[in-house]
Design a protein around this motif. Structure first.
Motif, PDB file in Angstrom:
ATOM      1  N   PRO B 130       0.728  -1.352  -0.176  1.00 29.65           N
ATOM      2  CA  PRO B 130      -0.166  -0.052   0.043  1.00 29.65           C
ATOM      3  C   PRO B 130       1.022   1.214  -0.155  1.00 29.65           C
ATOM      4  O   PRO B 130       0.728   2.099   0.973  1.00 29.65           O
ATOM      5  N   ILE B 131       1.532   1.524  -1.144  1.00 22.32           N
ATOM      6  CA  ILE B 131       2.426   2.540  -1.501  1.00 22.32           C
ATOM      7  C   ILE B 131       2.113   3.182  -2.284  1.00 22.32           C
ATOM      8  O   ILE B 131       2.331   2.466  -3.534  1.00 22.32           O
ATOM      9  N   PRO B 132       1.740   4.374  -2.480  1.00 22.67           N
ATOM     10  CA  PRO B 132       1.534   5.057  -3.972  1.00 22.67           C
ATOM     11  C   PRO B 132       2.518   5.122  -4.690  1.00 22.67           C
ATOM     12  O   PRO B 132       3.768   5.252  -4.587  1.00 22.67           O
ATOM     13  N   GLY B 133       2.229   4.408  -6.000  1.00 22.33           N
ATOM     14  CA  GLY B 133       3.271   4.480  -7.017  1.00 22.33           C
ATOM     15  C   GLY B 133       4.192   3.166  -7.161  1.00 22.33           C
ATOM     16  O   GLY B 133       4.912   3.291  -7.945  1.00 22.33           O
ATOM     17  N   VAL B 134       3.745   2.376  -6.361  1.00 22.68           N
ATOM     18  CA  VAL B 134       4.674   1.171  -6.234  1.00 22.68           C
ATOM     19  C   VAL B 134       4.774   0.397  -7.604  1.00 22.68           C
ATOM     20  O   VAL B 134       5.585  -0.475  -7.936  1.00 22.68           O
ATOM     21  N   GLU B 135       3.611   0.637  -8.404  1.00 21.18           N
ATOM     22  CA  GLU B 135       3.264  -0.241  -9.604  1.00 21.18           C
ATOM     23  C   GLU B 135       4.516  -0.221 -10.690  1.00 21.18           C
ATOM     24  O   GLU B 135       4.851  -0.977 -11.320  1.00 21.18           O
ATOM     25  N   ALA B 136       4.925   1.135 -10.696  1.00 16.84           N
ATOM     26  CA  ALA B 136       5.916   1.149 -11.414  1.00 16.84           C
ATOM     27  C   ALA B 136       7.320   0.809 -11.235  1.00 16.84           C
ATOM     28  O   ALA B 136       7.859   0.707 -12.057  1.00 16.84           O
ATOM     29  N   TYR B 137       7.661   0.317 -10.088  1.00 20.58           N
ATOM     30  CA  TYR B 137       8.701  -0.350  -9.800  1.00 20.58           C
ATOM     31  C   TYR B 137       8.679  -2.022  -9.699  1.00 20.58           C
ATOM     32  O   TYR B 137       9.783  -2.705  -9.490  1.00 20.58           O
ATOM     33  N   GLU B 138       7.416  -2.432  -9.589  1.00 17.69           N
ATOM     34  CA  GLU B 138       7.310  -3.902  -9.423  1.00 17.69           C
ATOM     35  C   GLU B 138       7.912  -4.640 -10.825  1.00 17.69           C
ATOM     36  O   GLU B 138       7.763  -4.278 -11.891  1.00 17.69           O
ATOM     37  N   GLY B 139       8.638  -5.951 -10.294  1.00 17.44           N
ATOM     38  CA  GLY B 139       9.196  -6.374 -11.368  1.00 17.44           C
ATOM     39  C   GLY B 139      10.638  -6.189 -11.750  1.00 17.44           C
ATOM     40  O   GLY B 139      11.266  -6.761 -12.417  1.00 17.44           O
ATOM     41  N   ARG B 140      10.875  -4.796 -11.348  1.00 15.14           N
ATOM     42  CA  ARG B 140      12.242  -4.296 -11.608  1.00 15.14           C
ATOM     43  C   ARG B 140      13.109  -3.997 -10.573  1.00 15.14           C
ATOM     44  O   ARG B 140      14.271  -4.406 -10.629  1.00 15.14           O
ATOM     45  N   SER B 141      12.601  -3.349  -9.510  1.00  9.05           N
ATOM     46  CA  SER B 141      13.323  -3.220  -8.328  1.00  9.05           C
ATOM     47  C   SER B 141      12.630  -3.463  -7.040  1.00  9.05           C
ATOM     48  O   SER B 141      12.963  -3.484  -5.904  1.00  9.05           O
ATOM     49  N   VAL B 142      11.135  -3.830  -7.247  1.00  9.80           N
ATOM     50  CA  VAL B 142      10.298  -4.141  -6.164  1.00  9.80           C
ATOM     51  C   VAL B 142       9.748  -5.385  -6.513  1.00  9.80           C
ATOM     52  O   VAL B 142       9.220  -5.839  -7.512  1.00  9.80           O
ATOM     53  N   PHE B 143       9.798  -6.334  -5.458  1.00  6.73           N
ATOM     54  CA  PHE B 143       9.601  -8.018  -5.700  1.00  6.73           C
ATOM     55  C   PHE B 143       8.622  -8.323  -4.508  1.00  6.73           C
ATOM     56  O   PHE B 143       9.046  -8.053  -3.408  1.00  6.73           O
ATOM     57  N   TYR B 144       7.739  -9.097  -4.837  1.00  2.66           N
ATOM     58  CA  TYR B 144       7.102  -9.855  -3.804  1.00  2.66           C
ATOM     59  C   TYR B 144       7.282 -11.193  -3.728  1.00  2.66           C
ATOM     60  O   TYR B 144       6.672 -11.966  -2.673  1.00  2.66           O
ATOM     61  N   ALA B 145       8.457 -11.852  -4.078  1.00  2.00           N
ATOM     62  CA  ALA B 145       8.856 -12.973  -3.623  1.00  2.00           C
ATOM     63  C   ALA B 145      10.395 -12.909  -4.137  1.00  2.00           C
ATOM     64  O   ALA B 145      10.861 -12.262  -5.222  1.00  2.00           O
ATOM     65  N   VAL B 146      11.193 -14.003  -3.516  1.00  2.00           N
ATOM     66  CA  VAL B 146      12.582 -13.986  -4.223  1.00  2.00           C
ATOM     67  C   VAL B 146      12.548 -15.297  -4.866  1.00  2.00           C
ATOM     68  O   VAL B 146      12.456 -16.320  -4.526  1.00  2.00           O
ATOM     69  N   ARG B 147      13.070 -14.913  -6.176  1.00  2.00           N
ATOM     70  CA  ARG B 147      13.133 -16.187  -7.178  1.00  2.00           C
ATOM     71  C   ARG B 147      14.381 -16.594  -6.916  1.00  2.00           C
ATOM     72  O   ARG B 147      14.931 -17.933  -7.158  1.00  2.00           O
ATOM     73  N   ALA B 148      15.637 -15.873  -6.960  1.00  2.00           N
ATOM     74  CA  ALA B 148      17.042 -16.012  -6.906  1.00  2.00           C
ATOM     75  C   ALA B 148      17.555 -15.186  -5.936  1.00  2.00           C
ATOM     76  O   ALA B 148      17.514 -13.996  -6.047  1.00  2.00           O
ATOM     77  N   LYS B 149      18.351 -15.619  -4.658  1.00  2.00           N
ATOM     78  CA  LYS B 149      18.539 -14.857  -3.758  1.00  2.00           C
ATOM     79  C   LYS B 149      19.933 -13.886  -4.405  1.00  2.00           C
ATOM     80  O   LYS B 149      19.981 -12.785  -3.881  1.00  2.00           O
ATOM     81  N   ASP B 150      20.603 -14.312  -5.271  1.00  2.00           N
ATOM     82  CA  ASP B 150      21.637 -13.835  -5.920  1.00  2.00           C
ATOM     83  C   ASP B 150      21.460 -12.357  -6.496  1.00  2.00           C
ATOM     84  O   ASP B 150      22.387 -11.415  -6.604  1.00  2.00           O
ATOM     85  N   ALA B 151      20.209 -12.514  -6.665  1.00  2.00           N
ATOM     86  CA  ALA B 151      19.448 -11.052  -7.471  1.00  2.00           C
ATOM     87  C   ALA B 151      19.623  -9.778  -6.336  1.00  2.00           C
ATOM     88  O   ALA B 151      19.675  -8.740  -6.698  1.00  2.00           O
ATOM     89  N   PHE B 152      19.920 -10.037  -5.128  1.00  2.00           N
ATOM     90  CA  PHE B 152      20.204  -9.214  -4.072  1.00  2.00           C
ATOM     91  C   PHE B 152      21.284  -8.946  -3.537  1.00  2.00           C
ATOM     92  O   PHE B 152      21.663  -8.258  -2.503  1.00  2.00           O
ATOM     93  N   ARG B 153      22.588  -9.770  -4.025  1.00  3.24           N
ATOM     94  CA  ARG B 153      23.784  -9.560  -3.480  1.00  3.24           C
ATOM     95  C   ARG B 153      24.312  -8.089  -3.900  1.00  3.24           C
ATOM     96  O   ARG B 153      23.834  -7.494  -4.759  1.00  3.24           O
TER      97      ARG B 153
END
Lengths: 106, 342
Positions: B130-153
């Motif tokens: 529930p953060i205004p404007g979050v849609e624009a970041y989803e899938g690029r730098s905002v994620f609702y699940a971790v597919r590969a931990k390395d993406a956050f290294r």
């Protein structure tokens, strides 16, 4: 009977009649009050009937239960006056209650 | 890729109506596999109100959501349903020989004669932050699940939430991320006590920053996050540098891929004919809260009725050579044979 006043975040006001035993959420849905979604239908299982209780009423209404606090974690712009309206039961003591709906539900 | 499972029917959704569909299909000799995104049967009843009493199930004056699911599982046991949990049917295709190919997001594939969609309000998927404007970041730098931990290294990571998902990922990603800030609106956590203790130990060591407050906005461009705006309990405003954010705001039912199956959805519901609860695609049925027809009531008992009528039509498709003989459970040889074998 009790009168409940809902104010939306733009300041629009609506006062509706409520029966004792109903919840504030049920009163809102029955009267098509905007700003309340109540996705889970009153199960304290979502956070889409979030309201702010008017300061003058905070003591009479009381605070959220621990389970309700858990659900409020999912809500937008939670404040000390936040409650889930499905968890506020109408009694004669709440005649005149004023609540405000948040800018968005979730 | 796993082998294709050939079956009479695939039921999408293991809520009460999906479970009862196993019974009704079993009575007319249609075997079923059941797929659900949750990790156990019961659907909404178990996910949203396991302890809440339900009062409008015929013959059960009062039963909890969990109790109803348990009873249904006992009732369908003779028909030995095969469950496939933790996965969502992502694709449904009609094949040239008038069967259906279903694929789940876990790679399970089914080849079925009929498909029964009992998906209720949809799949339980992560709730949007529930953060205004979050849609624009989803899938690029905002994620609702971790597919590969390395993406956050080596990333500056913000995690939001107070439950197990938020804290588990805080513990898991702290060793590889450049920094981890955990944002939660209050200093009370829903996660398992042991996890909370481990998180607090990392905070004490200075490995994790704990921010008590709420995220109010995002700063960045082209979907790439630079900072998260947050309001502390005392009302003060802060900016927390971040290249990535993992918000955990629980689960909510969303229709998901069903919307893409060509079923002429209307207001996120699947129109059906009321003789058989078949959709506009012959062989695909929709029962329970997910369907729509004139006079529809979203009650569990309506879904049970729909399951019974659906099963008659499904059986005609699965066993076209057979003459359908209506049977009562008290005298059904099918049921008695299965019960004897169970």
């Amino acid at each position: 009977m009790a009168q409940i006043t809902f104010t939306d975040h733009d300041g629009g006001e609506r006062t509706v009649e409520a029966r004792e035993g109903q919840t504030v959420m049920e009163v809102a849905i029955a009267n098509d009050v905007p700003g309340i979604e109540a996705e889970c239908g009153g199960g304290c299982s979502c956070a889409t009937c979030h309201v702010y209780v008017d300061e003058a009423w905070s003591e009479v209404v009381g605070g959220p239960t621990p389970m309700e606090e858990d659900m409020l974690d999912f809500a937008f712009d939670v404040r000390p006056s936040s409650r889930l309206s499905c968890q506020i039961k109408i009694t004669s003591a709440l005649d005149g209650l004023k609540v405000t709906t948040p800018q968005r539900q979730g | 890729m796993t082998d294709i499972i050939r079956t009479d029917a695939v039921i999408v959704g293991a809520g009460p109506v999906g479970l009862f569909a196993v019974f009704q299909l079993g009575m007319v000799d249609v075997e079923a596999h059941v797929v659900d995104i949750l990790d156990r049967p019961g659907g909404q009843c178990v996910e949203l109100y396991p302890e809440k009493p339900i009062y409008d199930i015929p013959g059960l004056p009062e039963v909890t959501g969990q109790g109803l699911a348990d009873n249904l599982l006992a009732q369908i046991k003779p028909f030995a349903p095969r469950f496939h949990f933790n996965q969502m049917v992502s694709a449904l295709e009609r094949t040239s020989d008038d069967r259906f190919l279903l694929t789940t997001d876990a790679g399970t594939r089914f080849d079925a004669k009929v498909v029964v969609i009992a998906a209720g309000g949809g799949s339980f998927l992560p709730r949007r932050a529930p953060i205004p404007g979050v849609e624009a970041y989803e899938g690029r730098s905002v994620f609702y699940a971790v597919r590969a931990k390395d993406a956050f290294r080596a990333k500056h990571l913000v995690i939001i939430g107070g439950g197990d998902s938020a804290l588990d990922w805080t513990l898991n990603l702290a060793p590889i991320a450049e920094s981890v800030t955990l944002i939660h609106r209050r200093d009370v956590f829903r996660a398992a006590p042991d996890t909370v203790n481990k998180m607090r130990a990392l905070v004490d060591k200075g490995v994790v920053d704990l921010f008590i407050g709420q995220a109010t906005g995002l700063i960045g461009e082209n979907g790439m996050l630079k900072a998260v705006k947050a309001k502390a309990e005392d009302g003060s405003l802060h900016e927390i540098a971040a290249d990535a954010m993992l918000p955990f705001f629980g689960l909510a039912a969303q229709l998901g891929p069903i919307a893409d199956w060509g079923l002429n959805l209307s207001e996120n519901l699947i129109p059906v004919d009321v003789k058989s609860y078949q959709t506009t695609t012959p062989g695909v049925f929709a029962i329970g809260d997910v369907n729509a027809y004139p006079g529809k009531l979203k009650l569990i008992l309506s879904g049970f009725h729909e399951a019974a009528l659906m099963a008659q039509a499904a059986a005609r498709r699965v066993h076209p050579e057979r003459r359908m003989v209506f049977q009562h459970s008290t005298s059904s040889s099918t049921l008695q044979k299965k019960l004897a074998g169970a």
